[in-house]
Motif scaffolding. Structure first.
Motif, short mmCIF file in Angstrom:
data_model
loop_
_atom_site.label_atom_id
_atom_site.label_comp_id
_atom_site.label_asym_id
_atom_site.label_seq_id
_atom_site.Cartn_x
_atom_site.Cartn_y
_atom_site.Cartn_z
N ASP A 1 -16.49 -9.47 2.78
CA ASP A 1 -16.24 -8.37 1.85
C ASP A 1 -15.39 -8.84 0.68
O ASP A 1 -14.48 -9.65 0.84
N ILE A 2 -15.73 -8.33 -0.48
CA ILE A 2 -14.92 -8.58 -1.68
C ILE A 2 -14.47 -7.22 -2.18
O ILE A 2 -15.27 -6.30 -2.34
N ARG A 3 -13.18 -7.08 -2.39
CA ARG A 3 -12.70 -5.79 -2.88
C ARG A 3 -11.49 -6.03 -3.80
O ARG A 3 -10.76 -7.01 -3.62
N GLY A 4 -11.32 -5.12 -4.71
CA GLY A 4 -10.17 -5.29 -5.58
C GLY A 4 -10.23 -4.40 -6.80
O GLY A 4 -11.22 -3.70 -7.04
N ARG A 5 -9.15 -4.43 -7.52
CA ARG A 5 -9.04 -3.73 -8.80
C ARG A 5 -8.21 -4.63 -9.70
O ARG A 5 -7.10 -5.04 -9.32
N GLY A 6 -8.73 -4.92 -10.88
CA GLY A 6 -7.99 -5.78 -11.80
C GLY A 6 -7.66 -7.11 -11.14
O GLY A 6 -8.49 -7.70 -10.43
N LEU A 7 -6.42 -7.56 -11.33
CA LEU A 7 -6.02 -8.84 -10.73
C LEU A 7 -5.36 -8.63 -9.36
O LEU A 7 -4.35 -9.26 -9.05
N PHE A 8 -5.91 -7.74 -8.61
CA PHE A 8 -5.51 -7.50 -7.22
C PHE A 8 -6.81 -7.52 -6.43
O PHE A 8 -7.54 -6.54 -6.39
N GLN B 1 -3.11 -1.11 -0.43
CA GLN B 1 -2.37 -1.87 0.59
C GLN B 1 -2.50 -3.38 0.34
O GLN B 1 -3.63 -3.89 0.25
N SER B 2 -1.38 -4.07 0.27
CA SER B 2 -1.45 -5.51 0.00
C SER B 2 -1.34 -6.33 1.28
O SER B 2 -2.35 -6.90 1.73
N CYS B 3 -0.15 -6.39 1.89
CA CYS B 3 -0.02 -7.15 3.15
C CYS B 3 -1.04 -6.64 4.17
O CYS B 3 -1.53 -7.40 5.01
N GLY B 4 -1.35 -5.36 4.09
CA GLY B 4 -2.30 -4.75 5.02
C GLY B 4 -3.73 -5.24 4.84
O GLY B 4 -4.63 -4.82 5.58
N GLY B 5 -3.98 -6.11 3.84
CA GLY B 5 -5.30 -6.71 3.69
C GLY B 5 -6.04 -6.32 2.44
O GLY B 5 -7.26 -6.22 2.44
N GLN B 6 -5.33 -6.11 1.35
CA GLN B 6 -5.95 -5.75 0.05
C GLN B 6 -6.91 -4.57 0.26
O GLN B 6 -8.10 -4.65 -0.06
N VAL B 7 -6.38 -3.49 0.77
CA VAL B 7 -7.20 -2.31 1.08
C VAL B 7 -7.20 -1.34 -0.11
O VAL B 7 -6.14 -1.01 -0.65
N ILE B 8 -8.39 -0.91 -0.50
CA ILE B 8 -8.52 0.03 -1.63
C ILE B 8 -8.88 1.40 -1.03
O ILE B 8 -10.01 1.60 -0.57
N PRO B 9 -7.95 2.35 -1.01
CA PRO B 9 -8.27 3.63 -0.40
C PRO B 9 -9.34 4.38 -1.20
O PRO B 9 -9.43 4.23 -2.42
N PRO B 10 -10.16 5.16 -0.51
CA PRO B 10 -11.20 5.90 -1.25
C PRO B 10 -10.58 6.90 -2.21
O PRO B 10 -9.54 7.49 -1.90
N ALA B 11 -11.21 7.08 -3.37
CA ALA B 11 -10.68 8.03 -4.36
C ALA B 11 -10.63 9.42 -3.75
O ALA B 11 -11.53 9.82 -2.99
N GLY B 12 -9.57 10.15 -4.04
CA GLY B 12 -9.43 11.50 -3.52
C GLY B 12 -8.60 11.56 -2.25
O GLY B 12 -8.14 12.64 -1.85
N TYR B 13 -8.40 10.40 -1.62
CA TYR B 13 -7.65 10.36 -0.36
C TYR B 13 -6.20 10.82 -0.57
O TYR B 13 -5.68 11.63 0.17
N PHE B 14 -5.56 10.31 -1.62
CA PHE B 14 -4.15 10.65 -1.83
C PHE B 14 -3.98 12.15 -2.12
O PHE B 14 -3.02 12.76 -1.67
N GLN B 15 -4.91 12.72 -2.91
CA GLN B 15 -4.81 14.15 -3.21
C GLN B 15 -4.84 14.96 -1.91
O GLN B 15 -4.06 15.90 -1.72
N LYS B 16 -5.76 14.60 -1.03
CA LYS B 16 -5.92 15.36 0.22
C LYS B 16 -4.70 15.16 1.12
O LYS B 16 -4.21 16.11 1.74
N VAL B 17 -4.22 13.92 1.18
CA VAL B 17 -3.02 13.66 1.99
C VAL B 17 -1.85 14.47 1.42
O VAL B 17 -1.10 15.13 2.16
#
Ligand SMILES: Cc1ncc(COP(=O)(O)O)c(C=O)c1O
Length: 494
Positions: free
Chosen positions: A361-368, A218-234
């Motif tokens: 908090d600092i969170r991100g992946r690559g240049l995000f 999520q970008s506008c939502g606040g650079q949110v990194i969902p936990p791994a496995g969340y999308f599979q379950k959804v």
């Protein structure tokens, strides 16, 4: 070429007179006029250079010569709509497909992220015969009517906004501020169960779910990194209900996350969305976007009996530009650069977190990357004014950064992918100085123990441990605050 036609004051006056007053402008209290740009730098009418940490659209760098050349050459030769055969269209589709899992093999070319998401909804509605859509809290998916409806980031701005009865808002899978956090034993399942609850509630009302839509991060939502496995379950819950999974990669696609070309791939190889939407970086500033889906979904859309035609979507110029963007990403190893420089930036910011109480908090992946600012690390009180102060002070020092998220307190880094370690040093050094000044003025000091409070989930963590929260495999510095203080005016190499 004259880059400036009018003096800045006149540009502002004409904009006020002729441009819709709700059209957003960066730094509205003191807007900047940009007349040219190159790489990760933008230049104002006086030739002042700004470091651009905002523009993920200029993915391979502003005005990249290979992209400009590809567009100009094709424009000289031909531009027309996609009802004629043209090799650029099929070649681009083939190249794009090669970056995706095999089952995502059919493309529709459109002109903006909004068009892409709107078409994705149409595909889902047609394929499933269902109507309802599940979206994440704080999500933004575009400006057209169908998407404002599924964009809480927007409809929450209206005091009396009525949420469509066929739209259901799921919890944002935010591990810092959300309902289930780092200390939860299984946040992926907990957040996915929330989606399932919404599905069951919709069923109780006689509704059926056509799609779940989410940005892969999520970008506008606040650079949110969902936990791994969340999308599979959804996806499991949504598929069981007969719906489709739409991954919005408009902000985060094309190698930005460093380890993968697509951000949804961060969830694991066993996850493949049914529809992926792309935009912004795809054309490096040229208006172009795409929806990719499975043969099955595409056939169902065709079988509705309605032909699809889009005047500009997939025109030869757009596709030539898209091809050049893919070439540059590869040739300049920009995905690798995102991984290296993004990791470096995260480490610098982690050091800031250990030094400055305002950095929660600092969170991100690559240049995000996101840096969430809080006034209080226990209550997580958003430091909204401070975030605004920082971005305006950075601007005075010729660095462009934005603050976003539901509380507009997350400093948001998504620069062109040619961003360098020197650029990261420069921006973090300035943030360090500004934070020091703000904290001094507020009398804020680093607490010796951080106690994170989250309703039923409470924990005590030392600041050092806190620094591990959003580990992405990148180590973080365990330097003390004192060491940092002595480094203050040096380059912040970890
Ligand atoms: C995640 C996401 N999806 C879709 C859009 C809409 O894209 P566009 O502005 O190109 O219509 C945006 C725009 O900011 C976005 O951030």
């Amino acid at each position: 070429m004259t880059a400036e036609m009018f003096p800045k004051e006149k540009t502002i006056d004409l904009r006020k007179k002729h441009i819709g007053p709700s059209c957003k402008v960066f730094f509205s209290h003191d807007p900047i006029k940009i007349v040219r740009a190159k790489g990760q730098y933008m230049f104002d009418e006086n030739g002042v250079r700004y470091l651009d940490c905002i523009n993920n659209v200029a993915h391979v760098g502003h005005s990249h010569p290979m992209v400009v050349k590809a567009g100009a050459e094709q424009m000289e030769l031909l531009n027309t709509n996609s009802r004629f055969l043209h090799d650029n269209l099929v070649q681009y589709a083939q190249r794009l497909q090669a970056t995706l899992p095999e089952k995502l093999s059919v493309c529709y070319f459109v002109n903006s992220g909004s068009e892409a998401n709107d078409l994705a909804l149409r595909l889902a509605w047609e394929y499933t015969g269902h109507k309802d859509v599940i979206t994440l809290d704080n999500a933004y998916h575009g400006h057209v009517s169908s998407l404002i409806n599924i964009s809480p980031y927007k409809f929450h701005q209206l005091a009396n906004a009525e949420q469509s009865k066929s739209v259901h808002v799921a919890l944002s899978p935010d591990l810092y501020r959300g309902n289930y956090r780092q200390d939860h034993p299984d946040p992926a399942t907990a957040y996915a169960d929330d989606v399932n609850n919404l599905i069951q509630k919709a069923h109780e009302k006689g509704h059926k779910v056509a799609a779940f839509i989410a940005e892969s991060l999520q970008s506008c939502g606040g650079q949110v990194i969902p936990p791994a496995g969340y999308f599979q379950k959804v996806a499991q819950h949504v598929h069981q209900a007969g719906g489709l999974f739409i991954a919005d990669e408009v902000q985060v696609g094309f190698g930005r996350v460093g380890t993968h070309f697509w951000a949804f791939q961060l969830q694991g190889e066993d996850f493949v969305p049914d529809i992926v939407t792309m935009g912004k970086p795809i054309g490096n500033g040229h208006p172009m976007s795409c929806v990719v889906t499975t043969r099955e979904v595409a056939e169902a859309f065709k079988n509705s009996g309605m032909e699809y035609f889009n005047t500009f979507g997939g025109n030869p110029v757009s596709c030539a530009i898209g091809l050049a963007v893919l070439d540059v990403i590869e040739k300049e190893d920009l995905q690798g650069n995102a991984l290296r420089v993004g990791g470096y930036l995260m480490r610098l910011l982690e050091q800031q977190k250990e030094k400055h109480p305002l950095v929660g908090d600092i969170r991100g992946r690559g240049l995000f990357v996101g840096a969430e600012l809080v006034r209080d690390r226990v209550k997580l009180t958003p430091a909204t004014a401070e975030a605004q102060d920082i971005i305006y002070k950075l601007k005075e020092q010729h660095i462009l950064l934005s603050a976003d998220g539901p509380h507009r307190n997350v400093l948001k880094f998504k620069p062109p992918m040619c961003f360098s370690e020197e650029d990261a040093d420069m921006v973090v050094e300035k943030i360090d100085q500004i934070l020091t000044d703000i904290e001094k003025a507020l009398g804020l000091q680093m607490p010796s123990t951080v106690h994170t409070e989250n309703g039923s989930h409470k924990r005590n963590v030392q600041p050092e441990e806190n620094g591990c929260h959003h580990s992405n495999g990148i180590g973080h510095s365990r330097d003390t605050s004192q060491q940092h203080a002595s480094q203050q005016n040096k380059r912040l190499r970890p």
